[in-house]
Motif scaffolding. Structure first.
Motif, PDB file in Angstrom:
ATOM      1  N   ARG A  44     -26.829 -26.117   8.810  1.00 46.94           N
ATOM      2  CA  ARG A  44     -27.876 -25.615   9.687  1.00 46.94           C
ATOM      3  C   ARG A  44     -28.948 -24.910   8.871  1.00 46.94           C
ATOM      4  N   GLU A  45     -30.190 -25.060   9.294  1.00 43.23           N
ATOM      5  CA  GLU A  45     -31.292 -24.374   8.628  1.00 43.23           C
ATOM      6  C   GLU A  45     -32.062 -23.555   9.652  1.00 43.23           C
ATOM      7  N   LEU A  46     -32.530 -22.405   9.215  1.00 46.39           N
ATOM      8  CA  LEU A  46     -33.288 -21.527  10.095  1.00 46.39           C
ATOM      9  C   LEU A  46     -34.677 -22.114  10.308  1.00 46.39           C
ATOM     10  N   VAL A  47     -35.071 -22.213  11.567  1.00 46.77           N
ATOM     11  CA  VAL A  47     -36.386 -22.744  11.912  1.00 46.77           C
ATOM     12  C   VAL A  47     -37.371 -21.608  12.158  1.00 46.77           C
ATOM     13  N   ALA A  48     -36.962 -20.625  12.950  1.00 41.98           N
ATOM     14  CA  ALA A  48     -37.845 -19.514  13.301  1.00 41.98           C
ATOM     15  C   ALA A  48     -36.994 -18.346  13.748  1.00 41.98           C
ATOM     16  N   CYS A  49     -37.515 -17.129  13.580  1.00 42.56           N
ATOM     17  CA  CYS A  49     -36.765 -15.964  14.031  1.00 42.56           C
ATOM     18  C   CYS A  49     -37.722 -14.820  14.330  1.00 42.56           C
ATOM     19  N   ILE A  50     -37.222 -13.896  15.146  1.00 46.14           N
ATOM     20  CA  ILE A  50     -37.974 -12.706  15.525  1.00 46.14           C
ATOM     21  C   ILE A  50     -37.189 -11.491  15.075  1.00 46.14           C
ATOM     22  N   ASN A  51     -37.894 -10.529  14.469  1.00 46.62           N
ATOM     23  CA  ASN A  51     -37.274  -9.283  14.022  1.00 46.62           C
ATOM     24  C   ASN A  51     -36.090  -9.541  13.089  1.00 46.62           C
ATOM     25  N   CYS A  52     -36.273 -10.439  12.187  1.00 46.76           N
ATOM     26  CA  CYS A  52     -35.201 -10.794  11.267  1.00 46.76           C
ATOM     27  C   CYS A  52     -35.623 -10.482   9.842  1.00 46.76           C
ATOM     28  N   GLY A  53     -34.666 -10.281   8.990  1.00 47.69           N
ATOM     29  CA  GLY A  53     -34.941 -10.052   7.586  1.00 47.69           C
ATOM     30  C   GLY A  53     -35.822  -8.849   7.332  1.00 47.69           C
ATOM     31  N   SER A  57     -42.425  -9.276  12.799  1.00 52.27           N
ATOM     32  CA  SER A  57     -43.211 -10.426  13.232  1.00 52.27           C
ATOM     33  C   SER A  57     -42.359 -11.689  13.150  1.00 52.27           C
ATOM     34  N   ALA A  58     -42.790 -12.719  13.862  1.00 53.31           N
ATOM     35  CA  ALA A  58     -42.059 -13.982  13.854  1.00 53.31           C
ATOM     36  C   ALA A  58     -42.165 -14.643  12.482  1.00 53.31           C
ATOM     37  N   GLN A  59     -41.081 -15.243  12.068  1.00 51.70           N
ATOM     38  CA  GLN A  59     -41.025 -15.937  10.789  1.00 51.70           C
ATOM     39  C   GLN A  59     -40.702 -17.405  11.040  1.00 51.70           C
ATOM     40  N   TYR A  60     -41.296 -18.287  10.244  1.00 54.71           N
ATOM     41  CA  TYR A  60     -41.102 -19.730  10.402  1.00 54.71           C
ATOM     42  C   TYR A  60     -40.848 -20.382   9.048  1.00 54.71           C
ATOM     43  N   ARG A  61     -40.039 -21.439   9.083  1.00 52.93           N
ATOM     44  CA  ARG A  61     -39.942 -22.217   7.854  1.00 52.93           C
ATOM     45  C   ARG A  61     -41.227 -23.009   7.685  1.00 52.93           C
ATOM     46  N   ASP A  62     -41.585 -23.303   6.432  1.00 49.32           N
ATOM     47  CA  ASP A  62     -42.887 -23.885   6.141  1.00 49.32           C
ATOM     48  C   ASP A  62     -43.152 -25.184   6.905  1.00 49.32           C
ATOM     49  N   SER A  63     -42.134 -26.000   7.074  1.00 52.54           N
ATOM     50  CA  SER A  63     -42.339 -27.328   7.666  1.00 52.54           C
ATOM     51  C   SER A  63     -42.715 -27.283   9.145  1.00 52.54           C
ATOM     52  N   VAL A  64     -42.547 -26.128   9.806  1.00 48.52           N
ATOM     53  CA  VAL A  64     -42.882 -26.050  11.227  1.00 48.52           C
ATOM     54  C   VAL A  64     -44.023 -25.093  11.511  1.00 48.52           C
ATOM     55  N   LYS A  65     -44.517 -24.419  10.491  1.00 45.45           N
ATOM     56  CA  LYS A  65     -45.618 -23.465  10.689  1.00 45.45           C
ATOM     57  C   LYS A  65     -46.825 -24.179  11.289  1.00 45.45           C
ATOM     58  N   GLY A  66     -47.403 -23.537  12.298  1.00 39.27           N
ATOM     59  CA  GLY A  66     -48.554 -24.114  12.971  1.00 39.27           C
ATOM     60  C   GLY A  66     -48.209 -25.105  14.061  1.00 39.27           C
ATOM     61  N   ARG A  67     -46.940 -25.494  14.148  1.00 39.54           N
ATOM     62  CA  ARG A  67     -46.521 -26.446  15.185  1.00 39.54           C
ATOM     63  C   ARG A  67     -45.513 -25.836  16.155  1.00 39.54           C
ATOM     64  N   PHE A  68     -44.662 -24.945  15.684  1.00 41.75           N
ATOM     65  CA  PHE A  68     -43.630 -24.324  16.516  1.00 41.75           C
ATOM     66  C   PHE A  68     -43.994 -22.864  16.757  1.00 41.75           C
ATOM     67  N   THR A  69     -43.629 -22.372  17.938  1.00 40.84           N
ATOM     68  CA  THR A  69     -43.840 -20.973  18.272  1.00 40.84           C
ATOM     69  C   THR A  69     -42.588 -20.410  18.922  1.00 40.84           C
ATOM     70  N   ILE A  70     -42.071 -19.342  18.357  1.00 42.43           N
ATOM     71  CA  ILE A  70     -40.909 -18.664  18.928  1.00 42.43           C
ATOM     72  C   ILE A  70     -41.399 -17.485  19.753  1.00 42.43           C
ATOM     73  N   SER A  71     -40.782 -17.282  20.907  1.00 42.28           N
ATOM     74  CA  SER A  71     -41.168 -16.152  21.748  1.00 42.28           C
ATOM     75  C   SER A  71     -39.968 -15.715  22.579  1.00 42.28           C
ATOM     76  N   ARG A  72     -40.109 -14.544  23.150  1.00 43.10           N
ATOM     77  CA  ARG A  72     -39.008 -14.008  23.953  1.00 43.10           C
ATOM     78  C   ARG A  72     -39.577 -13.380  25.221  1.00 43.10           C
ATOM     79  N   ASP A  73     -38.964 -13.697  26.338  1.00 45.31           N
ATOM     80  CA  ASP A  73     -39.297 -13.089  27.623  1.00 45.31           C
ATOM     81  C   ASP A  73     -38.207 -12.080  27.940  1.00 45.31           C
ATOM     82  N   ASN A  74     -38.492 -10.803  27.730  1.00 45.50           N
ATOM     83  CA  ASN A  74     -37.479  -9.773  27.941  1.00 45.50           C
ATOM     84  C   ASN A  74     -37.060  -9.674  29.401  1.00 45.50           C
TER      85      ASN A  74
END
Length: 119
Positions: A44-53, A57-74
């Motif tokens: 498994r590879e990390l695609v995106a995460c929030i409040n990690c590391g 701010s949201a973090q993305y792997r390079d191959s999905v930057k600009g195409r994927f968006t991670i979000s959370r509805d509390n």
């Protein structure tokens, strides 16, 4: 904490999908949230995460930057992954994950949801 992922499917290249991950249980303890994917025969590879590391701010792997968006509805206790301009190489099983610490998430896992992108 229980995580329930949904939203995968078959889409043509260039199309979009939105994955959802409904969380329940002791979610107030959760600090970090993320999405992973797994290709056949690969780890498994990390695609995106929030409040990690240590980063809020949201973090993305390079191959999905600009195409994927991670979000959370509390209010809905739901994590999302909006995937736009999908490519055949995005085809994989996608998993949501959460963690009690602000690290790369891995304490809790949802079941996988298959995303298939046709060329």
């Amino acid at each position: 904490v229980q995580l329930q992922a949904s939203g995968g499917g078959l889409v043509q290249a260039g199309g979009s999908l939105r994955l959802s991950c409904a969380a329940s249980g002791s979610i107030r303890r959760i600090d970090a949230w993320g999405w992973y994917r797994q290709f056949p025969g690969k780890q498994r590879e990390l695609v995106a995460c929030i409040n990690c590391g240590g980063r809020t701010s949201a973090q993305y792997r390079d191959s999905v930057k600009g195409r994927f968006t991670i979000s959370r509805d509390n209010a809905r206790n739901t994590l999302y992954l909006q995937m736009d301009n999908l490519k055949p190489e995005d085809t994989a099983v996608y998993y949501c994950a959460a963690d009690n610490d602000p690290v790369i998430p891995g304490d809790y896992w949802g079941q996988g949801t298959q995303v298939t992108v046709s060329s």
